[in-house]
Design a protein around this motif. Structure first.
Motif, PDB file in Angstrom:
ATOM      1  N   PHE A  26       1.531  20.181  11.790  1.00 29.97           N
ATOM      2  CA  PHE A  26       2.286  21.416  12.002  1.00 29.97           C
ATOM      3  C   PHE A  26       2.598  22.098  10.669  1.00 29.97           C
ATOM      4  CE2 PHE A  26       6.334  23.724  12.285  1.00 29.97           C
ATOM      5  CZ  PHE A  26       5.997  24.673  13.253  1.00 29.97           C
ATOM      6  N   THR A  27       3.060  21.327   9.712  1.00 27.70           N
ATOM      7  CA  THR A  27       3.407  21.885   8.396  1.00 27.70           C
ATOM      8  C   THR A  27       2.185  22.527   7.740  1.00 27.70           C
ATOM      9  OG1 THR A  27       5.182  20.275   8.144  1.00 27.70           O
ATOM     10  CG2 THR A  27       4.393  21.337   6.138  1.00 27.70           C
ATOM     11  N   TRP A  28       1.042  21.853   7.817  1.00 32.20           N
ATOM     12  CA  TRP A  28      -0.165  22.392   7.216  1.00 32.20           C
ATOM     13  C   TRP A  28      -0.651  23.639   7.965  1.00 32.20           C
ATOM     14  CZ3 TRP A  28      -5.265  23.049   8.842  1.00 32.20           C
ATOM     15  CH2 TRP A  28      -6.146  23.452   7.837  1.00 32.20           C
ATOM     16  N   LEU A  29      -0.642  23.578   9.292  1.00 30.36           N
ATOM     17  CA  LEU A  29      -1.102  24.718  10.087  1.00 30.36           C
ATOM     18  C   LEU A  29      -0.187  25.928   9.926  1.00 30.36           C
ATOM     19  CD1 LEU A  29      -2.147  22.892  13.388  1.00 30.36           C
ATOM     20  CD2 LEU A  29      -3.680  23.935  11.694  1.00 30.36           C
ATOM     21  N   ARG A  30       1.116  25.676   9.846  1.00 27.68           N
ATOM     22  CA  ARG A  30       2.098  26.766   9.706  1.00 27.68           C
ATOM     23  C   ARG A  30       2.083  27.333   8.292  1.00 27.68           C
ATOM     24  NH1 ARG A  30       4.250  30.903  10.269  1.00 27.68           N
ATOM     25  NH2 ARG A  30       6.468  31.262  10.516  1.00 27.68           N
ATOM     26  N   GLY A  31       1.850  26.464   7.288  1.00 30.22           N
ATOM     27  CA  GLY A  31       1.864  26.890   5.890  1.00 30.22           C
ATOM     28  C   GLY A  31       0.500  27.346   5.406  1.00 30.22           C
ATOM     29  N   PRO A  32      -0.262  26.460   4.763  1.00 32.71           N
ATOM     30  CA  PRO A  32      -1.542  26.847   4.167  1.00 32.71           C
ATOM     31  C   PRO A  32      -2.542  27.472   5.148  1.00 32.71           C
ATOM     32  CG  PRO A  32      -0.908  24.685   3.390  1.00 32.71           C
ATOM     33  CD  PRO A  32       0.074  25.060   4.460  1.00 32.71           C
ATOM     34  N   ALA A  33      -2.581  27.008   6.390  1.00 37.86           N
ATOM     35  CA  ALA A  33      -3.537  27.563   7.351  1.00 37.86           C
ATOM     36  C   ALA A  33      -3.082  28.921   7.885  1.00 37.86           C
ATOM     37  CB  ALA A  33      -3.769  26.586   8.495  1.00 37.86           C
ATOM     38  N   GLY A  34      -1.779  29.191   7.785  1.00 38.42           N
ATOM     39  CA  GLY A  34      -1.243  30.499   8.145  1.00 38.42           C
ATOM     40  C   GLY A  34      -1.185  30.822   9.626  1.00 38.42           C
ATOM     41  N   LEU A  35      -1.127  29.803  10.476  1.00 39.09           N
ATOM     42  CA  LEU A  35      -1.041  30.059  11.916  1.00 39.09           C
ATOM     43  C   LEU A  35       0.390  30.400  12.321  1.00 39.09           C
ATOM     44  CD1 LEU A  35      -3.295  27.225  13.392  1.00 39.09           C
ATOM     45  CD2 LEU A  35      -3.912  29.588  12.912  1.00 39.09           C
ATOM     46  N   ASP A  36       0.524  31.099  13.449  1.00 37.01           N
ATOM     47  CA  ASP A  36       1.861  31.390  13.970  1.00 37.01           C
ATOM     48  C   ASP A  36       2.501  30.081  14.445  1.00 37.01           C
ATOM     49  OD1 ASP A  36       1.860  31.349  17.226  1.00 37.01           O
ATOM     50  OD2 ASP A  36      -0.126  31.884  16.423  1.00 37.01           O
ATOM     51  N   PRO A  37       3.821  30.046  14.554  1.00 32.56           N
ATOM     52  CA  PRO A  37       4.506  28.783  14.836  1.00 32.56           C
ATOM     53  C   PRO A  37       4.152  28.160  16.184  1.00 32.56           C
ATOM     54  CG  PRO A  37       6.059  30.606  14.867  1.00 32.56           C
ATOM     55  CD  PRO A  37       4.770  31.138  14.335  1.00 32.56           C
ATOM     56  N   LEU A  38       3.954  28.954  17.216  1.00 29.23           N
ATOM     57  CA  LEU A  38       3.677  28.364  18.529  1.00 29.23           C
ATOM     58  C   LEU A  38       2.261  27.784  18.607  1.00 29.23           C
ATOM     59  CD1 LEU A  38       5.509  30.882  20.881  1.00 29.23           C
ATOM     60  CD2 LEU A  38       6.346  28.737  19.925  1.00 29.23           C
ATOM     61  N   THR A  39       1.290  28.456  18.010  1.00 32.08           N
ATOM     62  CA  THR A  39      -0.076  27.917  17.980  1.00 32.08           C
ATOM     63  C   THR A  39      -0.115  26.648  17.144  1.00 32.08           C
ATOM     64  OG1 THR A  39      -1.029  30.112  18.238  1.00 32.08           O
ATOM     65  CG2 THR A  39      -2.476  28.398  17.345  1.00 32.08           C
ATOM     66  N   ALA A  40       0.537  26.674  15.980  1.00 32.31           N
ATOM     67  CA  ALA A  40       0.573  25.498  15.107  1.00 32.31           C
ATOM     68  C   ALA A  40       1.207  24.313  15.826  1.00 32.31           C
ATOM     69  CB  ALA A  40       1.340  25.820  13.825  1.00 32.31           C
ATOM     70  N   LYS A  41       2.281  24.561  16.555  1.00 33.58           N
ATOM     71  CA  LYS A  41       2.965  23.477  17.265  1.00 33.58           C
ATOM     72  C   LYS A  41       2.106  22.942  18.403  1.00 33.58           C
ATOM     73  CE  LYS A  41       6.029  20.588  17.751  1.00 33.58           C
ATOM     74  NZ  LYS A  41       6.099  19.589  16.687  1.00 33.58           N
ATOM     75  N   THR A  42       1.397  23.809  19.085  1.00 32.15           N
ATOM     76  CA  THR A  42       0.534  23.377  20.185  1.00 32.15           C
ATOM     77  C   THR A  42      -0.573  22.453  19.690  1.00 32.15           C
ATOM     78  OG1 THR A  42       1.015  25.403  21.411  1.00 32.15           O
ATOM     79  CG2 THR A  42      -0.980  24.190  22.041  1.00 32.15           C
ATOM     80  N   LEU A  43      -1.224  22.812  18.605  1.00 33.72           N
ATOM     81  CA  LEU A  43      -2.299  21.988  18.049  1.00 33.72           C
ATOM     82  C   LEU A  43      -1.760  20.665  17.497  1.00 33.72           C
ATOM     83  CD1 LEU A  43      -4.377  24.775  16.297  1.00 33.72           C
ATOM     84  CD2 LEU A  43      -4.933  23.569  18.426  1.00 33.72           C
TER      85      LEU A  43
END
Length: 141
Positions: A26-43
């Protein structure tokens, strides 16, 4: 060690591994990957759910009868309910309260949301995925 303690320690260990997987992704997807919080949390949830099932099926509840697809499907359903709790926490914090930083998203989703979801997941896992009648040396409580 009592059966209750073994179950709690095993569930906590599998959960901790799943939590670390979920939080790091989640931290990587939300930060460096730049995804929105709900998509990052889902993955991140999908990865953590798989780690938790494997840890519980092959560790905590290894003596339970869990053959076929049904136990995994029920486990996923229980964990989806937990994920909804986490997503709701993020949605309320991020969109309702306006706390939009990565830190706020992490605290609401991986902190508060995870704590509430863990209670639901423990109950659902031991009640529906690996019920007492399918376990060896289980406790009823």
């Amino acid at each position: 060690m009592t059966a209750a303690r073994r179950e709690l320690v095993g569930f906590a260990t599998a959960g901790l591994l799943a939590y670390v997987t979920d939080l790091a992704l989640f931290t990587w997807l939300r930060g460096p990957a730049g995804l929105d919080p709900l998509t990052a949390k889902t993955l991140a949830f999908a990865a953590g759910c798989t780690v938790a099932y494997l840890g519980n099926a092959h560790g905590t509840y290894r003596h339970a009868q869990h053959r076929g697809v049904r136990p995994y499907a029920v486990f996923v359903a229980v964990n989806l309910a937990g994920a909804l709790v986490q997503l709701l926490c993020i949605a309320v914090s991020h969109y309702g309260l306006g706390l939009t930083s990565q830190y706020a998203d992490t605290v609401s989703g991986a902190g508060i949301g995870m704590a509430l979801a863990t209670i639901l997941r423990f109950w659902g896992t031991r009640t529906w995925v690996f019920p007492a009648e399918g376990r060896v040396g289980s406790w009823t409580g």
